[in-house]
Enzyme design. Structure first.
Site, PDB file in Angstrom:
ATOM      1  N   ARG A 126       7.011   0.493   7.620  1.00  0.00           N
ATOM      2  CA  ARG A 126       7.343   1.617   8.508  1.00  0.00           C
ATOM      3  C   ARG A 126       8.213   1.220   9.692  1.00  0.00           C
ATOM      4  O   ARG A 126       8.617   2.083  10.474  1.00  0.00           O
ATOM      5  CB  ARG A 126       6.048   2.251   9.037  1.00  0.00           C
ATOM      6  CG  ARG A 126       5.317   3.080   8.002  1.00  0.00           C
ATOM      7  CD  ARG A 126       4.059   3.699   8.572  1.00  0.00           C
ATOM      8  NE  ARG A 126       3.434   4.590   7.612  1.00  0.00           N
ATOM      9  CZ  ARG A 126       2.127   4.834   7.550  1.00  0.00           C
ATOM     10  NH1 ARG A 126       1.297   4.225   8.386  1.00  0.00           N
ATOM     11  NH2 ARG A 126       1.648   5.659   6.657  1.00  0.00           N
ATOM     12  N   ARG A 178       7.549 -32.943  11.545  1.00  0.00           N
ATOM     13  CA  ARG A 178       6.551 -32.529  12.533  1.00  0.00           C
ATOM     14  C   ARG A 178       5.838 -31.250  12.113  1.00  0.00           C
ATOM     15  O   ARG A 178       4.689 -31.006  12.481  1.00  0.00           O
ATOM     16  CB  ARG A 178       7.193 -32.357  13.912  1.00  0.00           C
ATOM     17  CG  ARG A 178       8.155 -31.189  14.034  1.00  0.00           C
ATOM     18  CD  ARG A 178       8.872 -31.194  15.386  1.00  0.00           C
ATOM     19  NE  ARG A 178       9.601 -29.972  15.651  1.00  0.00           N
ATOM     20  CZ  ARG A 178      10.805 -29.680  15.138  1.00  0.00           C
ATOM     21  NH1 ARG A 178      11.389 -30.538  14.300  1.00  0.00           N
ATOM     22  NH2 ARG A 178      11.416 -28.554  15.442  1.00  0.00           N
ATOM     23  N   HIS A 179       6.492 -30.425  11.307  1.00  0.00           N
ATOM     24  CA  HIS A 179       5.877 -29.164  10.862  1.00  0.00           C
ATOM     25  C   HIS A 179       4.767 -29.411   9.836  1.00  0.00           C
ATOM     26  O   HIS A 179       3.813 -28.657   9.751  1.00  0.00           O
ATOM     27  CB  HIS A 179       6.941 -28.231  10.297  1.00  0.00           C
ATOM     28  CG  HIS A 179       8.024 -27.921  11.281  1.00  0.00           C
ATOM     29  ND1 HIS A 179       7.774 -27.243  12.450  1.00  0.00           N
ATOM     30  CD2 HIS A 179       9.345 -28.238  11.293  1.00  0.00           C
ATOM     31  CE1 HIS A 179       8.902 -27.140  13.140  1.00  0.00           C
ATOM     32  NE2 HIS A 179       9.858 -27.742  12.463  1.00  0.00           N
ATOM     33  N   CYS A 212       2.874  -3.436   3.986  1.00  0.00           N
ATOM     34  CA  CYS A 212       2.073  -2.268   4.363  1.00  0.00           C
ATOM     35  C   CYS A 212       2.796  -1.609   5.542  1.00  0.00           C
ATOM     36  O   CYS A 212       3.962  -1.928   5.810  1.00  0.00           O
ATOM     37  CB  CYS A 212       0.619  -2.632   4.659  1.00  0.00           C
ATOM     38  SG  CYS A 212       0.350  -3.758   6.033  1.00  0.00           S
ATOM     39  N   GLY A 213       2.159  -0.698   6.243  1.00  0.00           N
ATOM     40  CA  GLY A 213       2.844   0.026   7.306  1.00  0.00           C
ATOM     41  C   GLY A 213       3.369  -0.904   8.382  1.00  0.00           C
ATOM     42  O   GLY A 213       4.556  -0.912   8.712  1.00  0.00           O
ATOM     43  N   THR A 214       2.483  -1.708   8.946  1.00  0.00           N
ATOM     44  CA  THR A 214       2.888  -2.656   9.992  1.00  0.00           C
ATOM     45  C   THR A 214       3.082  -4.068   9.451  1.00  0.00           C
ATOM     46  O   THR A 214       3.593  -4.938  10.166  1.00  0.00           O
ATOM     47  CB  THR A 214       1.799  -2.757  11.078  1.00  0.00           C
ATOM     48  OG1 THR A 214       0.610  -3.281  10.459  1.00  0.00           O
ATOM     49  CG2 THR A 214       1.510  -1.415  11.724  1.00  0.00           C
ATOM     50  N   GLY A 215       2.613  -4.324   8.259  1.00  0.00           N
ATOM     51  CA  GLY A 215       2.620  -5.675   7.695  1.00  0.00           C
ATOM     52  C   GLY A 215       1.394  -6.469   8.114  1.00  0.00           C
ATOM     53  O   GLY A 215       1.063  -7.489   7.498  1.00  0.00           O
ATOM     54  N   ASP A 230       0.877  -1.175   0.000  1.00  0.00           N
ATOM     55  CA  ASP A 230       0.000   0.000   0.000  1.00  0.00           C
ATOM     56  C   ASP A 230       0.918   1.230   0.000  1.00  0.00           C
ATOM     57  O   ASP A 230       2.143   1.111  -0.183  1.00  0.00           O
ATOM     58  CB  ASP A 230      -0.998  -0.030   1.178  1.00  0.00           C
ATOM     59  CG  ASP A 230      -0.335   0.173   2.533  1.00  0.00           C
ATOM     60  OD1 ASP A 230       0.918   0.241   2.608  1.00  0.00           O
ATOM     61  OD2 ASP A 230      -1.068   0.264   3.545  1.00  0.00           O
ATOM     62  N   HIS A 231       0.363   2.410   0.245  1.00  0.00           N
ATOM     63  CA  HIS A 231       1.171   3.638   0.221  1.00  0.00           C
ATOM     64  C   HIS A 231       2.281   3.605   1.275  1.00  0.00           C
ATOM     65  O   HIS A 231       3.378   4.092   1.060  1.00  0.00           O
ATOM     66  CB  HIS A 231       0.276   4.865   0.434  1.00  0.00           C
ATOM     67  CG  HIS A 231      -0.583   4.758   1.652  1.00  0.00           C
ATOM     68  ND1 HIS A 231      -1.678   3.914   1.695  1.00  0.00           N
ATOM     69  CD2 HIS A 231      -0.503   5.347   2.869  1.00  0.00           C
ATOM     70  CE1 HIS A 231      -2.233   4.006   2.895  1.00  0.00           C
ATOM     71  NE2 HIS A 231      -1.537   4.866   3.621  1.00  0.00           N
ATOM     72  N   HIS A 241       9.438 -23.747   9.013  1.00  0.00           N
ATOM     73  CA  HIS A 241       8.468 -24.335   9.947  1.00  0.00           C
ATOM     74  C   HIS A 241       7.013 -24.179   9.503  1.00  0.00           C
ATOM     75  O   HIS A 241       6.190 -25.033   9.829  1.00  0.00           O
ATOM     76  CB  HIS A 241       8.619 -23.700  11.341  1.00  0.00           C
ATOM     77  CG  HIS A 241       9.878 -24.108  12.035  1.00  0.00           C
ATOM     78  ND1 HIS A 241      10.150 -23.768  13.353  1.00  0.00           N
ATOM     79  CD2 HIS A 241      10.956 -24.830  11.598  1.00  0.00           C
ATOM     80  CE1 HIS A 241      11.330 -24.270  13.698  1.00  0.00           C
ATOM     81  NE2 HIS A 241      11.842 -24.908  12.654  1.00  0.00           N
ATOM     82  N   GLY A 293      -1.992  -5.675   8.192  1.00  0.00           N
ATOM     83  CA  GLY A 293      -3.190  -5.633   7.331  1.00  0.00           C
ATOM     84  C   GLY A 293      -3.042  -6.589   6.163  1.00  0.00           C
ATOM     85  O   GLY A 293      -3.985  -7.338   5.831  1.00  0.00           O
TER      86      GLY A 293
HETATM   87  C1  RB5 Z   1      -1.809   2.750   6.554  1.00  0.00           C
HETATM   88  O1  RB5 Z   1      -1.768   3.963   7.246  1.00  0.00           O
HETATM   89  C2  RB5 Z   1      -1.663   1.576   7.520  1.00  0.00           C
HETATM   90  O2  RB5 Z   1      -2.779   1.471   8.330  1.00  0.00           O
HETATM   91  C3  RB5 Z   1      -1.418   0.293   6.754  1.00  0.00           C
HETATM   92  O3  RB5 Z   1      -0.306   0.452   5.956  1.00  0.00           O
HETATM   93  C4  RB5 Z   1      -1.141  -0.955   7.559  1.00  0.00           C
HETATM   94  O4  RB5 Z   1      -0.207  -0.722   8.560  1.00  0.00           O
HETATM   95  C5  RB5 Z   1      -2.296  -1.713   8.005  1.00  0.00           C
HETATM   96  O5  RB5 Z   1      -2.184  -2.790   8.572  1.00  0.00           O
END
Ligand code: RB5
Length: 148
Positions: free
Chosen positions: A114, A137-138, A70-73, A13-14, A103, A75
Site C-alpha cells: 500500500r 564485518r557483516h 502485505c499492506g505495510t510489509g 495477503d489481500h 549487509h 506483518g
Molecule cells: C491488512 O489490512 C494489513 O493489516 C496487512 O496487510 C499488513 O499491513 C499487516 O502488517
C-alpha cells in the site's frame, strides 16, 4: 545472487495482492520462474497464514529466498523473522533492497503493497535477487542476531 533456474516463491495477503500480480509479470519478463503462494484475490486473509506457508519452506532450505507483500510489509516481516534461518528485511527503496542483501544477507524481502510505487517495487525485487552478501564485518554481525 539468486539463480534464475531456481523457482522464486512470492506471496501476499489481500493488501499486497495487486502488487504481487504486477511483480509476477515483471519478474517473469526478467526471466525468473515464480511460484505463487497466494493470496489469489483481494478477499481478506490473515498475513501470518500466508507468511508461514512460504517461510517454513525457506527455513527448511527448500527455496533459497522469497518475496512477501502485505499492506505495510511489517506483518510479513515480523512473521518471517520468527524463523531461525530467516532474515527478512522491509524495503521501500531500491537502495534498501540492495543493502538487505549486501549487509544483512536477507533471504526474505518484504514490501509494503500500500505504500510503494510499483516500479520502485520491481527495482527492489531485481536488486534483492541480484545483489551479493558482502561478508566481512557483516558476517560477524549477522551471526550475533540469533538468540540461541
Ligand atoms: C491488512 O489490512 C494489513 O493489516 C496487512 O496487510 C499488513 O499491513 C499487516 O502488517
Amino acid at each position: 545472487m539468486f539463480d534464475k533456474l531456481t523457482t522464486l516463491p512470492i506471496a501476499s495477503d489481500h493488501a499486497g495482492f495487486e502488487l504481487k500480480e504486477y511483480l509476477k509479470i515483471k519478474l517473469a519478463e526478467a526471466g525468473y520462474s515464480i511460484r505463487d503462494f497466494g493470496a489469489y484475490s483481494t478477499e481478506s486473509v490473515d498475513y501470518p497464514d500466508i507468511a508461514h506457508s512460504v517461510c517454513s519452506l525457506v527455513d527448511k532450505g527448500q527455496y533459497p529466498c522469497a518475496i512477501l507483500i502485505c499492506g505495510t510489509g511489517n506483518g510479513m516481516c515480523m512473521t518471517a523473522n520468527k524463523y531461525h534461518n530467516l532474515r527478512a528485511g522491509l524495503c521501500w527503496s531500491n537502495e534498501i533492497a540492495e543493502l538487505i542483501r549486501k549487509h544483512n544477507d536477507a533471504n526474505i524481502m518484504c514490501l509494503p503493497g500500500r505504500y510503494i510505487d510499483k516500479e520502485e517495487a520491481v527495482k527492489c525485487a531485481l536488486s534483492f535477487l541480484t545483489a551479493e552478501f558482502e561478508g566481512g564485518r557483516h558476517e560477524k554481525r549477522i551471526r550475533k542476531i540469533p538468540l540461541v
